[in-house]
Design an enzyme around this catalytic site. Structure first.
Site, PDB file in Angstrom:
ATOM      1  CB  ALA A 290      -0.779   0.022   1.145  1.00 37.31           C
TER       2      ALA A 290
ATOM      3  CG  LEU B 299       0.195  -0.397  -9.108  1.00 31.31           C
ATOM      4  CD1 LEU B 299      -0.191   0.618 -10.436  1.00 31.31           C
ATOM      5  CD2 LEU B 299       0.446  -1.560  -9.288  1.00 31.31           C
TER       6      LEU B 299
ATOM      7  CE  LYS C 179       3.082   6.519  -2.504  1.00 33.60           C
ATOM      8  NZ  LYS C 179       4.170   7.374  -2.082  1.00 33.60           N
TER       9      LYS C 179
ATOM     10  CG  HIS D 281       0.080  -3.960 -22.282  1.00 36.70           C
ATOM     11  ND1 HIS D 281      -0.625  -4.591 -20.946  1.00 36.70           N
ATOM     12  CD2 HIS D 281       1.046  -3.020 -21.699  1.00 36.70           C
ATOM     13  CE1 HIS D 281       0.013  -4.042 -20.018  1.00 36.70           C
ATOM     14  NE2 HIS D 281       0.879  -3.227 -20.156  1.00 36.70           N
TER      15      HIS D 281
ATOM     16  NE  ARG E 275       1.111   9.998 -22.827  1.00 35.30           N
ATOM     17  CZ  ARG E 275       0.993  10.675 -21.624  1.00 35.30           C
ATOM     18  NH1 ARG E 275      -0.181  10.504 -20.897  1.00 35.30           N
ATOM     19  NH2 ARG E 275       1.995  11.274 -20.939  1.00 35.30           N
TER      20      ARG E 275
END
Length: 537
Positions: free
Chosen positions: A123, A127, A129, A351, A452
């Site tokens: 935690a 990632l 947060k 991906h 992007r």
């Protein structure tokens, strides 16, 4: 003491230890006869959350009932022959809470409420947060989380509940069109967030977590979701401890793991074996947040629900297919992690290959998760082995534009100066089946490029995937045989690149990538869509 009224055979994957531990802990009637069948009290059966139980029910008035016991929305139900004269006349199915006990029909009990406990392991990391907690808040804001839920952060760092809430509060945002009660919603959400400090390999620490979870679950049917926001070399330790010490005794337990799922076929298979030592395949949710995009999710619906497109989706009408992923920034301090994997493992093998499989698969029997994933596996297994001559690798170098100097990959202090890790790769892949024979599937991914080309709304993807995991919807999660097929395609190539020490072609930061990628496309009489304008954002 409650009357024992049911004889049940537990079907896999309902583990014997879970049945016994729950009945023992709650002082419920329990006996064994040659290992199976097992006898439990009516109270136990009404609160049991097993995948499915085949039961024969007997009460003192002599009725014997055959039933299939299931649970939905926290209510345990059974379809069974009616036990009352009124029910016999109507022929209606009964809820298990209405069975005959001691010769009289029991009145319906209250609905058994369920709760979901979400534990974010790791935690204190970025990632959690930046992505996971904001996604959970967005789900809460949209009233998508169950009525009863609790969120626990778990990490090695010492922290109080208040400190966790302060840490994540700065990352929570409300959507622009719904800011009226934003602060109130944030406060309500943060009050559901708690923290427990512990080691990732300590069963005792996870037992302490289990005690805290039970306090908040307050006797409800407890469903538990663990999100592993930790490095993959810790996955198996966490799963072992969570499975043995803090899994749910009467509800489901699911675990989300995020890539990388190994570095090659061997390490991926080893990781899968380690996870399956403590979990079933149905409990493992391998997350790919790019597959959470609405565009990708809707691709299968566009194909198989549109009579216009389906006949055109083949080599007769499609000359080539391009899958392009580009980022306009470099590793930015994450070079240490990235250098161990590279762009092929980080983006292409998972991906882009998953999107390719969704695009190219045959029509599934249905749009159910298993049917879709079966077809994806067939596509991956039909793909031709990758050849080195059909692959181009690159690595970005420093570049000065105006008064700004952009650093090269090896300028990152966390990256070795002699690193050959590619930050760019392009490949031509082929599917050897009747639909796609001869059609090149051109795949390109890179960092520090001129633009992007992917949706930046990654938190939205996390929201959808988290909600799917809570609801048990597995369509967008990767099954182990999919993973095996994907690694089988790329592992020989990766080993050859590393064995030959192939040097990546350098390209300036902010450019369109290495020139070799254009020659690769030209080899198949194709131009890249992001260069020619044939593809749109």
């Amino acid at each position: 003491m409650e009357t024992t009224i049911a004889r049940c055979w537990a079907n896999p994957p309902c583990p014997q230890t879970s049945l016994y531990s729950y009945s023992h802990a709650h002082g419920l009637t329990y006996s064994k006869n040659r290992g199976m069948p097992k006898y439990f009290s009516s109270r136990f059966l009404r609160s049991l959350d097993a995948n499915k139980l085949s039961c024969a029910n007997s009460a003192s008035n002599g009725w014997r009932l055959s039933a299939v016991l299931t649970q939905q929305d926290g209510v345990v139900s059974a379809v069974a022959p009616p036990t009352t004269e009124k029910a016999k006349e109507s022929g209606s199915p009964l809820r298990f809470t209405e069975v005959v006990v001691d010769g009289s029909a029991a009145s319906p009990r209250e609905r058994i409420e369920s709760t979901v406990s979400i534990t974010v392991v790791g935690a204190s990391g970025d990632l959690a947060k930046k992505k996971i907690f904001p996604a959970l808040f967005a789900l809460y804001y949209e009233d998508c989380l169950p009525k009863h839920f609790t969120i626990f952060g778990y990490a090695r760092s010492k922290m109080t509940d208040a400190e966790l809430r302060k840490m994540i509060s700065g990352k929570l945002t409300c959507r622009i069109d719904k800011r009226a009660n934003c602060e109130d919603k944030m406060d309500q959400f943060l009050q559901r967030c708690f923290y427990h400090s512990g080691q990732y390999n300590s069963e005792d620490n996870f037992k302490e977590l289990d005690k805290k979870l039970k306090e908040h679950e307050a006797g409800r049917v407890a469903n538990r979701l663990f999100y592993l926001s930790v490095p993959p070399d810790i996955f198996v330790d966490v799963v072992r401890c969570a499975s043995r010490s803090s899994s749910s005794a009467i509800g489901w337990t699911r675990v989300i793991v995020e890539k990388p799922f190994g570095r090659d076929s061997e390490s991926s298979a080893e990781l899968t074996r380690g996870l399956k030592e403590y979990l079933t395949e149905e409990q493992i949710y391998r997350i790919d947040h790019y597959l959470g995009k609405e565009l990708v999710e809707n691709l299968s619906v566009l194909r198989f629900s549109n009579l216009v497109f389906e006949p055109l989706w083949s080599r007769q009408y499609i000359r080539n297919v391009q899958l392009i992923f580009s980022e306009d920034f470099g590793t930015e301090g994450r070079g240490g992690y990235f250098d161990n994997y590279g762009i092929i493992r980080d983006i292409m093998q998972n991906h882009l290959l998953q999107i390719l499989a969704l695009f190219a698969m045959e029509t599934p029997v249905s749009l159910d998760a298993e049917d879709i994933r079966n077809e994806k596996v067939k596509v991956l297994r039909s793909m031709r082995p990758l050849q080195l001559e059909d692959v181009v690798t690159g690595q970005y170098k420093s570049h000065v534009k105006g008064d700004t100097r952009y650093p090269g990959y090896t300028d990152d202090n966390t990256v070795p100066k002699n690193s050959l890790t590619p930050t760019f790769a392009a490949a031509a892949l082929f599917i050897d089946n009747a639909r796609w024979d001869g059609v090149p599937f051109l795949m390109k991914a890179g960092k520090a490029l001129h633009n992007r080309r992917y949706s930046s709304e990654i938190p939205d993807a996390y929201e959808r995937l988290l909600l799917d995991a809570i609801e048990g919807e597995r369509r967008l999660f990767i099954r182990s045989d999919e993973l095996d097929a994907a690694w089988s395609l790329f592992t020989p190539l990766l080993k050859e690149l590393e064995f030959r020490k192939v040097a990546p072609e350098l390209y300036p930061y902010g450019s369109r990538g290495p020139v070799g990628a254009h020659y690769l496309a030209a080899k198949y009489n194709v131009r890249w869509g992001d260069i020619s304008g044939e593809l749109r954002q």
